[in-house]
Scaffold this motif. Structure first.
Motif, PDB file in Angstrom:
ATOM      1  N   THR A   1      33.319  99.001   7.359  1.00  0.00           N
ATOM      2  CA  THR A   1      34.510  99.179   8.204  1.00  0.00           C
ATOM      3  C   THR A   1      35.768  98.689   7.514  1.00  0.00           C
ATOM      4  O   THR A   1      36.851  98.715   8.089  1.00  0.00           O
ATOM      5  CB  THR A   1      34.435  98.379   9.516  1.00  0.00           C
TER       6      THR A   1
ATOM      7  N   ALA B   1      38.718 105.380   8.837  1.00  0.00           N
ATOM      8  CA  ALA B   1      37.820 106.360   9.459  1.00  0.00           C
ATOM      9  C   ALA B   1      37.730 107.650   8.655  1.00  0.00           C
ATOM     10  O   ALA B   1      36.646 108.194   8.442  1.00  0.00           O
ATOM     11  CB  ALA B   1      38.296 106.657  10.881  1.00  0.00           C
TER      12      ALA B   1
ATOM     13  N   ASP C   1      34.152 109.034   7.378  1.00  0.00           N
ATOM     14  CA  ASP C   1      33.571 110.258   7.936  1.00  0.00           C
ATOM     15  C   ASP C   1      33.237 111.282   6.859  1.00  0.00           C
ATOM     16  O   ASP C   1      32.374 112.134   7.048  1.00  0.00           O
ATOM     17  CB  ASP C   1      34.531 110.887   8.955  1.00  0.00           C
TER      18      ASP C   1
ATOM     19  N   ALA D   1      29.413 100.545  13.264  1.00  0.00           N
ATOM     20  CA  ALA D   1      30.234 101.030  14.382  1.00  0.00           C
ATOM     21  C   ALA D   1      30.416  99.926  15.396  1.00  0.00           C
ATOM     22  O   ALA D   1      29.568  99.047  15.525  1.00  0.00           O
ATOM     23  CB  ALA D   1      29.533 102.227  15.037  1.00  0.00           C
TER      24      ALA D   1
ATOM     25  N   ASP E   1      38.499 100.346  10.429  1.00  0.00           N
ATOM     26  CA  ASP E   1      37.954 101.365  11.327  1.00  0.00           C
ATOM     27  C   ASP E   1      37.400 100.692  12.587  1.00  0.00           C
ATOM     28  O   ASP E   1      36.265 100.242  12.612  1.00  0.00           O
ATOM     29  CB  ASP E   1      36.842 102.155  10.623  1.00  0.00           C
TER      30      ASP E   1
ATOM     31  N   ARG F   1      36.572 101.912  15.455  1.00  0.00           N
ATOM     32  CA  ARG F   1      35.978 102.816  16.441  1.00  0.00           C
ATOM     33  C   ARG F   1      34.700 102.261  17.071  1.00  0.00           C
ATOM     34  O   ARG F   1      33.934 101.541  16.435  1.00  0.00           O
ATOM     35  CB  ARG F   1      35.679 104.175  15.793  1.00  0.00           C
TER      36      ARG F   1
ATOM     37  N   VAL G   1      31.922 106.732  16.808  1.00  0.00           N
ATOM     38  CA  VAL G   1      31.297 106.985  15.502  1.00  0.00           C
ATOM     39  C   VAL G   1      30.156 107.990  15.660  1.00  0.00           C
ATOM     40  O   VAL G   1      29.994 108.894  14.832  1.00  0.00           O
ATOM     41  CB  VAL G   1      30.811 105.659  14.859  1.00  0.00           C
TER      42      VAL G   1
END
Lengths: 255, 383
Positions: free
Chosen positions: B314, B318, B322, B334, B357, B359, B364
């Motif tokens: 992280t 993102a 991805d 995540a 990130d 999320r 995720v």
């Protein structure tokens, strides 16, 4: 014509066994339908009963589950996973996978024989994944295996029947269904395996990594059926001109 | 002023195991001249099926930087072959952030004035329940490196609770002796991550000013001790941006390669943390390791050891994360919090670094599906 695959007393029309570990789960149903699949493996380590993305939730009704013991490094660990599979309601079939090699994922034949024996004693229908060695296959028969699953090539390699000569020995000598598992990368290779008398073919990566997963499942179905029919028909005589000797070698014999 | 120990020695009570892997890695790393490779070398090896150590050296060279697109295509094929569409999800839980080391790059270092804390067993249980309710089945428990505040028994109790809720429990804590790893394995932990930070011994000495972490060889042999203690899998990595990243990435790859060769049953994985800003040091950055270089290292690991897991942190944004899943990464975190607790309980200690990130698990999960990949919550059975 009735030509059924019989494993542990259970009859199957389809000779295409599907491996499921590499798919997107939402594709499972389509692949099974298009491939005419009646038996599909599933890794118990992936089963997430009651949780998110549980592979068991994606398996259509009526399919025979072939849980595998992937993740086991010893016969005892494999047995524990098999028992867990039974508790999860996966039935009595189990594919033995005992692997102690994280690089090539080669099955450990020695532990596999032991696992087969332990599971057979507990009433499982045991289908061991193995490196094709005739002596090991014979021991698997004695240990109570219901089928033998030799690898065609390293798992996931899509390299086809690299172990062809050794699998032929099993087809010839072992009185159990021989199912080629691992390495089959294209329908023609599946067809070739069936032509030489293998009883069924298992595939996963080849289909999961195709552009059109559904269409590839259908292609495998056809190839496996074609190979089977060719085997049953008896491959045609291949004319070999060199073998036609110009003068008879046995002409000297008296009537 | 206290004279610090020689960083190439062990402290009392540290296990010394029989292994020559450190010497082999050091020798190869010192001899590695990444500037000696040409475009032609890269083109030649990109056509190869299997990568040797020498090929791995080429993949990490500046010459290979110009071939990222080709390398990515090749890596994606390998990832598909070995992992199909599967992408595993997990989250870390920091249970304590006390630390006795002075590592100049880390937000937890003992000289950094941050809020320290540790979770009680009740708090750990609540946090774990909250995380489990998101559907996750794979947890990584972390502590700062303090035997005083977070001893092995404390971690063991936390592992036992985690094993009730999660099928996979990993630990990222200070290096232990074989017996201690065996104890945590009994408690329910199966995977161990220890990062060498930098494999360059002189640099290592300069950034690890004090504490038990100063012993380079003890840290280096953590994975082997973990395997000897019965752990199923071990993770390797260097903190990219700390030293010469090409050499560090090369050494981490070799380290993993030799360990797998010596213990073929062990599951091998890589993490590739880059230096991040942290509290009281907002300027910390990964220097010359930009996204392109980070990707180059990930791709090199994938091609060199196609069967190894690669975790994407992280620490990265993102959009980067991805795109690397399915191409080379196989595991993604995540719903991450890098402070102590903070999932359900109020945060009890400050963060180790800033994440990029934030999320949630659900987000995720959706992102993985959107990439045409399959989120996997469990891929392990404790047997």
């Amino acid at each position: 014509m009735s030509d059924k695959l019989v494993i542990g007393g259970h009859e199957f029309q389809s000779r295409f066994i599907l491996g499921s570990g590499k798919f997107s789960l939402e594709m499972t149903d389509k692949v099974i339908k298009n491939g005419g699949v009646e038996m599909a493996t599933l890794a118990i380590r992936r089963a997430n009963a009651g949780g998110e993305e549980n592979i068991l939730d994606y398996m259509p009704k009526g399919i025979t589950l072939l849980p595998n013991t992937s993740g086991a490094r010893t016969a005892k660990e494999a047995l524990r996973i098999a028992r867990l599979a039974r508790e999860l309601g996966c039935g009595d079939f189990v594919k033995v996978e005992v692997i102690r090699d994280s690089k090539y994922l080669m099955p450990d034949n020695y532990e596999t024989i032991k696992a087969t024996e332990l599971m057979a004693k507990e009433g499982f229908i045991v289908m061991p994944y193995m490196y094709p060695d005739l002596n090991v296959a014979r021991e698997l028969v004695d240990a109570g295996a219901a089928a033998v699953m030799p690898l065609g090539a390293p798992i996931g390699s899509n390299k086809g029947l690299m172990t062809k000569e050794f699998i032929k020995m099993l087809v010839e000598e072992i009185d159990l269904p021989i199912i080629v598992d691992a390495g089959i990368g294209r329908p023609s290779q599946a067809c070739e395996a069936m032509e030489m008398g293998v009883d069924a073919v298992m595939a996963n990566t080849a289909i999961a990594t195709a552009n059109d997963v559904g269409l590839m499942a259908q292609a495998f179905k056809k190839a496996i059926e074609a190979g089977r029919e060719a085997y049953l028909a008896g491959l045609g005589r291949v004319l070999n001109f060199k073998a036609e000797a110009s003068s008879p070698l046995t002409g000297f014999l008296e009537d | 002023m206290q004279v610090e120990m020689n960083h190439m020695e062990y402290m009392p009570d540290m296990d010394v195991i029989e292994s020559d892997i450190m010497d082999r890695v050091q020798k190869k790393m010192k001899a590695y001249d990444y500037n000696c490779y040409t475009k032609e070398d890269v083109i030649r090896i990109l056509n190869k099926e299997q990568m040797s150590i020498e090929d791995f050296a080429v993949l990490l060279s500046p010459a290979a930087e110009g071939f990222l697109e080709n390398t990515a295509h090749k890596a994606q094929l390998e990832t598909k072959k070995h992992f199909g569409n599967a992408v595993s999800m997990f989250t870390p839980l920091y249970i304590a952030n006390y630390c006795e080391n002075h590592c100049v790059y880390c937000g937890f270092n003992c000289q950094n004035k941050i809020k320290r804390g540790k979770l009680s067993m009740d708090e750990i249980e609540t946090e774990l329940q909250t995380i489990a309710s998101t559907g996750l089945q794979d947890i990584l428990l972390l502590t700062g490196e303090s035997r005083k505040h977070s001893d092995v028994e404390y971690i063991g109790e936390a592992v036992k609770i985690a094993a009730k809720y999660f099928s996979t429990v990993g630990i990222e804590i200070y290096p232990l002796n074989v017996k201690e790893y065996a104890y945590l394995r009994e408690c329910g932990a199966d995977f161990v991550s220890v990062y060498q930070e930098t494999y360059h011994t002189d640099k290592y000495e300069k950034v690890h000013l004090s504490g038990h972490k100063r012993s380079y060889p003890y840290r280096f042999y953590s994975q082997e001790r973990a395997i000897l203690g019965g752990m199923r899998g071990v993770a390797f990595g260097a903190l990219l941006g700390l030293g010469d990243f090409r050499k560090d990435a090369f050494a981490a790859g070799l380290h993993a390669y030799y360990v797998q060769q010596k213990y073929p049953h062990a599951e091998i994985s890589f993490s590739l943390p880059r230096l991040r800003p942290y509290i009281n040091n907002s300027k910390a950055n990964p220097n010359d390791v930009h996204e392109a270089q980070l990707l180059q290292v990930m791709l090199a690991y994938r091609l060199f050891m196609p069967f190894a897991g690669i975790t994407i942190s992280t620490r990265e944004r993102a959009g980067f994360r991805d795109h690397v899943i399915g191409m080379c990464a196989t595991r993604i975190s995540a719903g991450v919090k890098v402070g102590v607790g903070g999932h359900e309980e109020e945060k009890k200690g400050d963060e180790q670094f800033e994440i990029a990130d934030p999320r949630s698990v659900k987000q995720v999960h959706e992102a993985i599906l959107n990439r045409g990949l399959q989120p996997v919550y469990t891929d392990y059975i404790r047997v």
